[in-house]
Scaffold this active site. Structure first.
Site, PDB file in Angstrom:
ATOM      1  N   ARG A  16       0.833  -1.213   0.000  1.00 41.78           N
ATOM      2  CA  ARG A  16       0.000   0.000   0.000  1.00 41.78           C
ATOM      3  C   ARG A  16       0.869   1.266   0.000  1.00 41.78           C
ATOM      4  O   ARG A  16       0.943   1.990  -0.988  1.00 41.78           O
ATOM      5  CB  ARG A  16      -0.969  -0.031   1.199  1.00 41.78           C
ATOM      6  CG  ARG A  16      -2.153   0.917   1.076  1.00 41.78           C
ATOM      7  CD  ARG A  16      -1.845   2.330   1.419  1.00 41.78           C
ATOM      8  NE  ARG A  16      -1.321   2.462   2.784  1.00 41.78           N
ATOM      9  CZ  ARG A  16      -0.774   3.587   3.242  1.00 41.78           C
ATOM     10  NH1 ARG A  16      -0.698   4.657   2.471  1.00 41.78           N
ATOM     11  NH2 ARG A  16      -0.287   3.635   4.475  1.00 41.78           N
ATOM     12  N   ASP A  17       1.581   1.494   1.098  1.00 43.65           N
ATOM     13  CA  ASP A  17       2.340   2.745   1.211  1.00 43.65           C
ATOM     14  C   ASP A  17       3.462   2.782   0.181  1.00 43.65           C
ATOM     15  O   ASP A  17       3.844   3.853  -0.310  1.00 43.65           O
ATOM     16  CB  ASP A  17       2.922   2.871   2.625  1.00 43.65           C
ATOM     17  CG  ASP A  17       3.165   4.318   3.035  1.00 43.65           C
ATOM     18  OD1 ASP A  17       2.957   5.213   2.204  1.00 43.65           O
ATOM     19  OD2 ASP A  17       3.576   4.551   4.172  1.00 43.65           O
ATOM     20  N   HIS A 210       4.958   4.465  12.717  1.00 41.06           N
ATOM     21  CA  HIS A 210       5.100   4.420  11.244  1.00 41.06           C
ATOM     22  C   HIS A 210       6.132   5.469  10.856  1.00 41.06           C
ATOM     23  O   HIS A 210       5.875   6.675  10.954  1.00 41.06           O
ATOM     24  CB  HIS A 210       3.737   4.694  10.632  1.00 41.06           C
ATOM     25  CG  HIS A 210       3.703   4.726   9.130  1.00 41.06           C
ATOM     26  ND1 HIS A 210       3.105   3.726   8.379  1.00 41.06           N
ATOM     27  CD2 HIS A 210       4.192   5.624   8.231  1.00 41.06           C
ATOM     28  CE1 HIS A 210       3.225   4.030   7.083  1.00 41.06           C
ATOM     29  NE2 HIS A 210       3.878   5.175   6.970  1.00 41.06           N
ATOM     30  N   HIS A 212       9.171   7.007   8.181  1.00 41.29           N
ATOM     31  CA  HIS A 212       9.829   7.078   6.882  1.00 41.29           C
ATOM     32  C   HIS A 212      11.298   7.419   7.113  1.00 41.29           C
ATOM     33  O   HIS A 212      11.641   8.134   8.060  1.00 41.29           O
ATOM     34  CB  HIS A 212       9.146   8.117   5.995  1.00 41.29           C
ATOM     35  CG  HIS A 212       7.854   7.630   5.418  1.00 41.29           C
ATOM     36  ND1 HIS A 212       7.589   7.562   4.065  1.00 41.29           N
ATOM     37  CD2 HIS A 212       6.737   7.147   6.019  1.00 41.29           C
ATOM     38  CE1 HIS A 212       6.372   7.077   3.867  1.00 41.29           C
ATOM     39  NE2 HIS A 212       5.829   6.825   5.033  1.00 41.29           N
ATOM     40  N   CYS A 243       8.928   9.893  -0.658  1.00 51.40           N
ATOM     41  CA  CYS A 243       8.056  11.034  -0.380  1.00 51.40           C
ATOM     42  C   CYS A 243       7.888  11.863  -1.647  1.00 51.40           C
ATOM     43  O   CYS A 243       8.877  12.298  -2.232  1.00 51.40           O
ATOM     44  CB  CYS A 243       8.672  11.880   0.723  1.00 51.40           C
ATOM     45  SG  CYS A 243       7.775  13.390   1.059  1.00 51.40           S
ATOM     46  N   ASN A 252       9.842   4.383   3.250  1.00 52.60           N
ATOM     47  CA  ASN A 252       9.564   3.882   4.596  1.00 52.60           C
ATOM     48  C   ASN A 252      10.790   3.157   5.133  1.00 52.60           C
ATOM     49  O   ASN A 252      11.662   2.740   4.376  1.00 52.60           O
ATOM     50  CB  ASN A 252       8.424   2.851   4.539  1.00 52.60           C
ATOM     51  CG  ASN A 252       7.069   3.478   4.292  1.00 52.60           C
ATOM     52  OD1 ASN A 252       6.286   3.647   5.205  1.00 52.60           O
ATOM     53  ND2 ASN A 252       6.790   3.831   3.045  1.00 52.60           N
TER      54      ASN A 252
HETATM   55 ZN    ZN Z   1       3.849   6.221   5.163  1.00 55.92          ZN
END
Ligand code: ZN
Length: 307
Positions: A16-17, A210, A212, A243, A252
């Site tokens: 997902r991310d 979470h 990054h 990002c 991440n």
């Molecule tokens: Zn994230």
């Protein structure tokens, strides 16, 4: 007699991310293999996609199929990101173990990304919890508080605002909440302090860190949150998920780096390092041309660490 340290859960969020910001669409067959290999490597919590309209995010259009497959893997708990009530309906229908709702601590980020103020999002949380309960579903409602450590649009985010929104989200009846350094602004001391403050309010409902690695402090921030008492973290295989505001920056924290971090300290994660590296190699093939990140893949484990 020495007590072994409490285990840590690493949730894989690469599907997902990691994939959502890539221009390419990874074929469903590859995602299914990703899930299978991740499960073989010991990952049990896996964020498989997002219930957003397919026209907005064609990369994640096969989320329902991935949830269905993940549920066939023993012990696997698939989670999905949902942006609103409509997405929550689809998450409940899919049988996902948990749905993750983004709540921006930054007012400006919330308006830009979700087109709603943080307090309007909290009202949505209440409606989503009511919907879940009305359907008799056991899908967990988890909030991911994004930009909790700073924001590319408004800059500083006040810890008092994070704590205010944390309390409001808990009052809305959610099951658990995590803090996210969405844009890689956090430093380890800031992380330790904010997690300690939030744990004092939320107890074990504060259940995820979470981070990054945008500016190289990802693992240090995980360690700081762990020191504050956090025992569950998100990570992406190969450290993908860069990002959009910082082209070329790392993504991440890498799943394999967290496996190493905790193995090096004797903290159990249930993860098989060699299998994580095998998964990383497959992801590198599928995403050829995209930068992968992380550190441990370069030199491998030291002889002093068994994983
Ligand atoms: Zn994230």
């Amino acid at each position: 007699m020495s007590l072994s340290p409490a285990p840590v859960v690493v949730r894989e969020v690469g599907l997902r991310d990691g994939l959502q910001i890539l221009p390419r669409v990874l074929p469903t067959a590859h995602k299914l293999e990703w899930l299978r290999l991740a499960h073989e490597a010991g990952l049990r919590e896996i964020e498989v996609g997002s219930f957003v309209p397919a026209r907005l995010m064609p990369q994640l259009a096969d989320t329902a199929e991935l949830v269905a497959f993940a549920k066939t893997l023993p012990g696997c708990k698939p989670s999905v990101l949902v942006p609103n009530l409509k997405g929550a309906e689809r998450a409940i229908a899919s049988g996902a173990h948990a749905m993750l709702l983004p709540l921006s601590a930054s007012h400006a980020h919330s308006l830009a990304n979700l087109k709603r103020t943080p307090d309007e999002v909290v009202e949505d949380l209440r409606r989503i919890v009511d919907l879940r309960d009305a359907k008799g579903s056991d899908c967990l409602v988890e909030v991911g508080m994004s930009t909790a450590f700073g924001c590319t649009i408004q800059g500083r985010v006040e810890p008092s605002e994070v704590l205010r929104l944390l309390k409001a989200a808990l009052d809305a009846g959610i099951d658990r909440i995590g803090l996210a350094d969405t844009v890689g602004y956090a430093d380890p001391l800031q992380v330790k302090t904010l997690f300690e403050q939030c744990l004092a309010v939320a107890g074990d409902k504060l259940a995820c860190g979470h981070f990054h690695d945008t500016r190289g402090l990802g693992s240090a921030n995980v360690f700081a949150a762990w020191q504050a008492g956090m025992r569950r973290f998100d990570a992406c295989t190969g450290g993908i998920g860069g990002c959009p505001h910082a082209p070329g920056a790392s993504g991440n924290v890498a799943t394999e780096d967290l496996a190493y971090l905790f193995a090096s300290m004797g903290v159990p994660t249930g993860l098989d390092f060699d299998r994580l590296m095998a998964l990383r190699a497959r992801v590198a093939q599928w995403l050829e041309g995209e930068p992968l990140h992380g550190a441990i893949w370069r030199a491998g484990l030291p002889k002093t660490v068994a994983a």
